[in-house]
Design a protein around this motif. Structure first.
Motif, PDB file in Angstrom:
ATOM      1  N   GLU A   5       0.847  -1.208   0.000  1.00 33.13           N
ATOM      2  CA  GLU A   5       0.000   0.000   0.000  1.00 33.13           C
ATOM      3  C   GLU A   5       0.876   1.251   0.000  1.00 33.13           C
ATOM      4  OE1 GLU A   5      -3.007   2.448   2.940  1.00 33.13           O
ATOM      5  OE2 GLU A   5      -2.260   0.484   3.595  1.00 33.13           O
ATOM      6  N   LEU A   6       1.924   1.224   0.795  1.00 38.88           N
ATOM      7  CA  LEU A   6       2.848   2.373   0.845  1.00 38.88           C
ATOM      8  C   LEU A   6       3.522   2.583  -0.510  1.00 38.88           C
ATOM      9  CD1 LEU A   6       4.527   1.772   4.343  1.00 38.88           C
ATOM     10  CD2 LEU A   6       3.118   3.741   3.708  1.00 38.88           C
ATOM     11  N   LEU A   7       3.947   1.480  -1.130  1.00 39.27           N
ATOM     12  CA  LEU A   7       4.601   1.590  -2.443  1.00 39.27           C
ATOM     13  C   LEU A   7       3.624   2.170  -3.460  1.00 39.27           C
ATOM     14  CD1 LEU A   7       7.016   1.120  -4.326  1.00 39.27           C
ATOM     15  CD2 LEU A   7       6.206  -1.214  -4.678  1.00 39.27           C
ATOM     16  N   ARG A   8       2.379   1.658  -3.469  1.00 39.14           N
ATOM     17  CA  ARG A   8       1.359   2.180  -4.402  1.00 39.14           C
ATOM     18  C   ARG A   8       1.133   3.672  -4.173  1.00 39.14           C
ATOM     19  NH1 ARG A   8       2.165  -1.627  -6.814  1.00 39.14           N
ATOM     20  NH2 ARG A   8       1.019  -3.596  -7.021  1.00 39.14           N
ATOM     21  N   GLY A   9       1.056   4.053  -2.905  1.00 37.57           N
ATOM     22  CA  GLY A   9       0.838   5.465  -2.572  1.00 37.57           C
ATOM     23  C   GLY A   9       1.948   6.349  -3.123  1.00 37.57           C
ATOM     24  N   VAL A  10       3.193   5.857  -2.989  1.00 42.26           N
ATOM     25  CA  VAL A  10       4.345   6.619  -3.489  1.00 42.26           C
ATOM     26  C   VAL A  10       4.337   6.655  -5.019  1.00 42.26           C
ATOM     27  CG1 VAL A  10       6.864   6.590  -3.650  1.00 42.26           C
ATOM     28  CG2 VAL A  10       5.781   6.148  -1.458  1.00 42.26           C
ATOM     29  N   GLN A  11       3.869   5.547  -5.638  1.00 38.68           N
ATOM     30  CA  GLN A  11       3.882   5.466  -7.105  1.00 38.68           C
ATOM     31  C   GLN A  11       2.794   6.324  -7.745  1.00 38.68           C
ATOM     32  OE1 GLN A  11       3.546   1.200  -7.388  1.00 38.68           O
ATOM     33  NE2 GLN A  11       5.669   0.922  -8.047  1.00 38.68           N
ATOM     34  N   ARG A  12       1.696   6.558  -7.010  1.00 41.13           N
ATOM     35  CA  ARG A  12       0.516   7.150  -7.647  1.00 41.13           C
ATOM     36  C   ARG A  12       0.696   8.565  -8.181  1.00 41.13           C
ATOM     37  NH1 ARG A  12      -2.850   4.014  -4.341  1.00 41.13           N
ATOM     38  NH2 ARG A  12      -2.777   5.564  -2.682  1.00 41.13           N
ATOM     39  N   GLY A  13       1.689   9.224  -7.723  1.00 42.17           N
ATOM     40  CA  GLY A  13       1.942  10.546  -8.296  1.00 42.17           C
ATOM     41  C   GLY A  13       0.913  11.591  -7.908  1.00 42.17           C
ATOM     42  N   SER A  14       0.140  11.317  -6.853  1.00 41.22           N
ATOM     43  CA  SER A  14      -0.842  12.315  -6.421  1.00 41.22           C
ATOM     44  C   SER A  14      -0.136  13.414  -5.638  1.00 41.22           C
ATOM     45  CB  SER A  14      -1.899  11.633  -5.555  1.00 41.22           C
ATOM     46  OG  SER A  14      -1.241  10.943  -4.511  1.00 41.22           O
ATOM     47  N   GLU A  15      -0.936  14.412  -5.255  1.00 46.11           N
ATOM     48  CA  GLU A  15      -0.395  15.580  -4.542  1.00 46.11           C
ATOM     49  C   GLU A  15       0.346  15.178  -3.254  1.00 46.11           C
ATOM     50  OE1 GLU A  15      -0.504  18.981  -5.555  1.00 46.11           O
ATOM     51  OE2 GLU A  15      -0.816  17.711  -7.312  1.00 46.11           O
ATOM     52  N   ASP A  16      -0.244  14.210  -2.529  1.00 45.38           N
ATOM     53  CA  ASP A  16       0.321  13.893  -1.212  1.00 45.38           C
ATOM     54  C   ASP A  16       1.445  12.856  -1.253  1.00 45.38           C
ATOM     55  OD1 ASP A  16      -1.361  11.960  -2.007  1.00 45.38           O
ATOM     56  OD2 ASP A  16      -2.562  11.850  -0.165  1.00 45.38           O
ATOM     57  N   ARG A  17       2.134  12.822  -2.378  1.00 43.84           N
ATOM     58  CA  ARG A  17       3.260  11.891  -2.518  1.00 43.84           C
ATOM     59  C   ARG A  17       4.297  12.078  -1.408  1.00 43.84           C
ATOM     60  NH1 ARG A  17       6.037  11.294  -8.432  1.00 43.84           N
ATOM     61  NH2 ARG A  17       5.244   9.204  -8.780  1.00 43.84           N
ATOM     62  N   LYS A  18       4.503  13.345  -1.048  1.00 46.43           N
ATOM     63  CA  LYS A  18       5.494  13.676  -0.016  1.00 46.43           C
ATOM     64  C   LYS A  18       5.127  12.985   1.303  1.00 46.43           C
ATOM     65  CE  LYS A  18       6.913  17.586   2.367  1.00 46.43           C
ATOM     66  NZ  LYS A  18       6.417  18.924   2.637  1.00 46.43           N
ATOM     67  N   GLN A  19       3.810  12.999   1.626  1.00 44.33           N
ATOM     68  CA  GLN A  19       3.364  12.356   2.868  1.00 44.33           C
ATOM     69  C   GLN A  19       3.547  10.829   2.796  1.00 44.33           C
ATOM     70  OE1 GLN A  19       0.045  14.611   2.356  1.00 44.33           O
ATOM     71  NE2 GLN A  19       0.043  15.623   4.364  1.00 44.33           N
ATOM     72  N   TRP A  20       3.256  10.269   1.623  1.00 42.49           N
ATOM     73  CA  TRP A  20       3.450   8.825   1.448  1.00 42.49           C
ATOM     74  C   TRP A  20       4.924   8.465   1.663  1.00 42.49           C
ATOM     75  CZ3 TRP A  20       0.033   5.125   1.650  1.00 42.49           C
ATOM     76  CH2 TRP A  20      -1.297   5.380   1.287  1.00 42.49           C
ATOM     77  N   LEU A  21       5.819   9.310   1.126  1.00 42.56           N
ATOM     78  CA  LEU A  21       7.263   9.067   1.316  1.00 42.56           C
ATOM     79  C   LEU A  21       7.624   9.113   2.801  1.00 42.56           C
ATOM     80  CD1 LEU A  21       8.997  10.992  -1.622  1.00 42.56           C
ATOM     81  CD2 LEU A  21       9.296   8.571  -1.077  1.00 42.56           C
ATOM     82  N   SER A  53      14.473  12.866  -9.146  1.00 35.30           N
ATOM     83  CA  SER A  53      13.463  13.855  -9.549  1.00 35.30           C
ATOM     84  C   SER A  53      14.041  15.265  -9.461  1.00 35.30           C
ATOM     85  CB  SER A  53      12.258  13.722  -8.611  1.00 35.30           C
ATOM     86  OG  SER A  53      11.632  14.960  -8.428  1.00 35.30           O
ATOM     87  N   SER A  54      13.452  16.165 -10.241  1.00 40.40           N
ATOM     88  CA  SER A  54      13.934  17.558 -10.191  1.00 40.40           C
ATOM     89  C   SER A  54      13.240  18.325  -9.068  1.00 40.40           C
ATOM     90  CB  SER A  54      13.697  18.245 -11.530  1.00 40.40           C
ATOM     91  OG  SER A  54      12.319  18.101 -11.858  1.00 40.40           O
ATOM     92  N   LEU A  55      12.281  17.685  -8.407  1.00 44.07           N
ATOM     93  CA  LEU A  55      11.600  18.343  -7.284  1.00 44.07           C
ATOM     94  C   LEU A  55      12.362  18.020  -5.990  1.00 44.07           C
ATOM     95  CD1 LEU A  55       7.950  17.428  -8.325  1.00 44.07           C
ATOM     96  CD2 LEU A  55       9.024  19.679  -8.496  1.00 44.07           C
ATOM     97  N   ALA A  56      12.978  19.067  -5.421  1.00 47.00           N
ATOM     98  CA  ALA A  56      13.877  18.882  -4.276  1.00 47.00           C
ATOM     99  C   ALA A  56      13.207  18.133  -3.115  1.00 47.00           C
ATOM    100  CB  ALA A  56      14.407  20.222  -3.797  1.00 47.00           C
ATOM    101  N   GLU A  57      11.932  18.439  -2.862  1.00 46.86           N
ATOM    102  CA  GLU A  57      11.268  17.809  -1.703  1.00 46.86           C
ATOM    103  C   GLU A  57      11.114  16.301  -1.890  1.00 46.86           C
ATOM    104  OE1 GLU A  57       7.609  19.869  -0.829  1.00 46.86           O
ATOM    105  OE2 GLU A  57       8.635  21.001   0.737  1.00 46.86           O
ATOM    106  N   LEU A  58      10.743  15.902  -3.128  1.00 47.52           N
ATOM    107  CA  LEU A  58      10.584  14.469  -3.414  1.00 47.52           C
ATOM    108  C   LEU A  58      11.942  13.778  -3.371  1.00 47.52           C
ATOM    109  CD1 LEU A  58       7.921  14.317  -6.291  1.00 47.52           C
ATOM    110  CD2 LEU A  58       7.611  13.968  -3.834  1.00 47.52           C
TER     111      LEU A  58
END
Length: 425
Positions: A5-21, A53-58
């Motif tokens: 579930e955690l892996l899917r959450g990280v893969q989904r590319g939704s807004e809350d990806r940072k929280q999943w990470l 990724s080019s997004l520093a937070e991710l």
């Protein structure tokens, strides 16, 4: 289930990806979860995508997850991270301090667990990359570099595959510089690099590179500086730096060809200051100091004479009862002095002779053997000492030594020297 579930959450590319990470990172603190995660299809590929990724937070979020993974003691987890090593090296020269630090500690952890990781990192250029990182002005980065290097240098293949590369790079001169500026710059990095130098010196037989860089005079000056700091206010953790520095100097001096490089009588005073300061709290430093003292005085008339003329003999004799190891090392140093001849032996007789009788009664054959060695040298150069020794009851002590098989011969030889036939009461 939860890991997937955690892996899917990280893969989904939704807004809350940072929280999943963030949640994934927290879950990866568990050894079992780490192993489940790397077995999931596409898990490392997903983390790699986010890490690059080019997004520093991710990128930071993924780096934190990788850092958690690297703590695993299972080689399978370290090996699952093999596709990431080149990126970890690349980001060491990035602009984010936190990212650089995370990459360093992740590399250091992976290096410990897996020979496959080490074998891959060498051709990828980890040594030149570390040689450039060690020039960073940031203490945190320097400590990280020290951590990675010390792990590499302790690897079983280090003597043949890693140490030669390190010695060919710019690393040794910077390591030496950082160790010697530890009091001013940063203690943490200085301690890491002092151990790195120790691993090189004790695992690599010819240390021409370090000797040519002036390691002996540099480390000698550092010990003088450390000793002069001590009485005023011993910095917290100072003993952590003193220990590897003593070892480095000791092992370098044990090599032939260093004679004359460090002949400075102040070094003896520094050693005894360090001994006095750390005697109570950090008794492990006693034998480190005595090892160095032994290597300084072995076949060295300069240091043998200096020890006597600086009146350090009483302080040396006080260390006799500290531990079994201390007893043997103090006696070895006394033998080094006695080997210099009659004049030195005469200086030893008065203070040392009365101390030797109780030592002969010790159950430790190594200490007793060293004691017999010293008596032999004293009797050889000062025959009058033998009579003195007999008057103090030495004859009976030697008689008793005849019952220890490995000391029998030496005890018998000494009984001849004190002029009484063995077996005569």
């Amino acid at each position: 289930g939860q890991v997937l579930e955690l892996l899917r959450g990280v893969q989904r590319g939704s807004e809350d990806r940072k929280q999943w990470l963030g949640r994934l990172r927290w879950a990866l603190q568990n050894e079992e979860t780490q192993q489940k995660f790397v077995r999931l299809d596409g898990s490392i590929r997903t983390l790699t995508g986010l890490f690059t990724s080019s997004l520093a937070e991710l990128q930071l979020g993924a780096a934190r997850c990788l850092h958690e993974l690297s703590h695993s003691s299972a080689p399978s987890v370290a090996e699952a991270c093999l596709p990431l090593t080149s990126y970890l090296l690349t980001y060491l020269s990035g602009h984010s301090l936190e990212l650089t630090e995370l990459c360093l500690y992740t590399l250091g952890n992976l290096v410990v667990e897996s020979e496959a990781v080490r074998k891959q990192l060498l051709p990828q250029g980890i040594i030149p990359v570390l040689a450039s990182c060690i020039q960073s002005p940031h203490e945190a980065v320097l400590e990280g570099v020290g951590y990675v290097l010390s792990q590499l240098l302790q690897a079983k293949e280090a003597p043949t595959e890693i140490i030669p590369l390190v010695l060919d790079s710019a690393l040794p001169q910077h390591m030496l510089r950082l160790v010697c500026s530890g009091l001013k710059a940063g203690m943490g990095a200085a301690v890491e690099f002092a151990w790195c130098l120790h691993y090189i010196i004790c695992r690599h037989k010819a240390n021409e590179v370090l000797l040519a860089l002036g390691a002996v005079p540099a480390l000698t000056s550092l010990l003088l500086e450390l000793a002069s700091e001590i009485p005023q206010d011993a910095a917290e953790g100072l003993e952590l730096l003193v220990c590897p520095v003593l070892r480095c100097l000791s092992n370098l001096l044990a090599e032939t060809g260093c004679r004359g490089q460090g002949q400075d009588g102040r070094l003896l005073i520094a050693l005894f200051l360090i001994l006095q300061c750390f005697l109570q709290q950090h008794p492990f430093l006693i034998q480190e100091c005595l090892w160095l003292l032994n290597n300084l005085t072995a076949d060295d008339p300069f240091f043998c004479s200096a020890l006597l003329s600086l009146d350090l003999l009483p302080a040396l004799l006080q260390l006799l009862p500290c531990s079994q190891m201390a007893t043997v090392l103090v006696l070895t140093v006394l033998c080094n002095i006695a080997e210099q001849g009659r004049a030195q032996c005469q200086r030893l007789l008065q203070p040392a002779l009365p101390r030797l009788l109780p030592l002969l009664a010790l159950p430790d054959p190594e200490a007793a053997g060293q004691c017999l060695e010293l008596l032999h040298l004293l009797f050889l150069h000062c025959p009058e000492a033998a009579a003195d020794f007999t008057r103090q009851g030495g004859h009976q002590a030697l008689e008793q030594q005849q019952s220890t098989p490995e000391l029998q011969e030496r005890a018998r030889a000494l009984l001849h020297m004190v002029g009484q036939p063995p077996g005569a009461a």
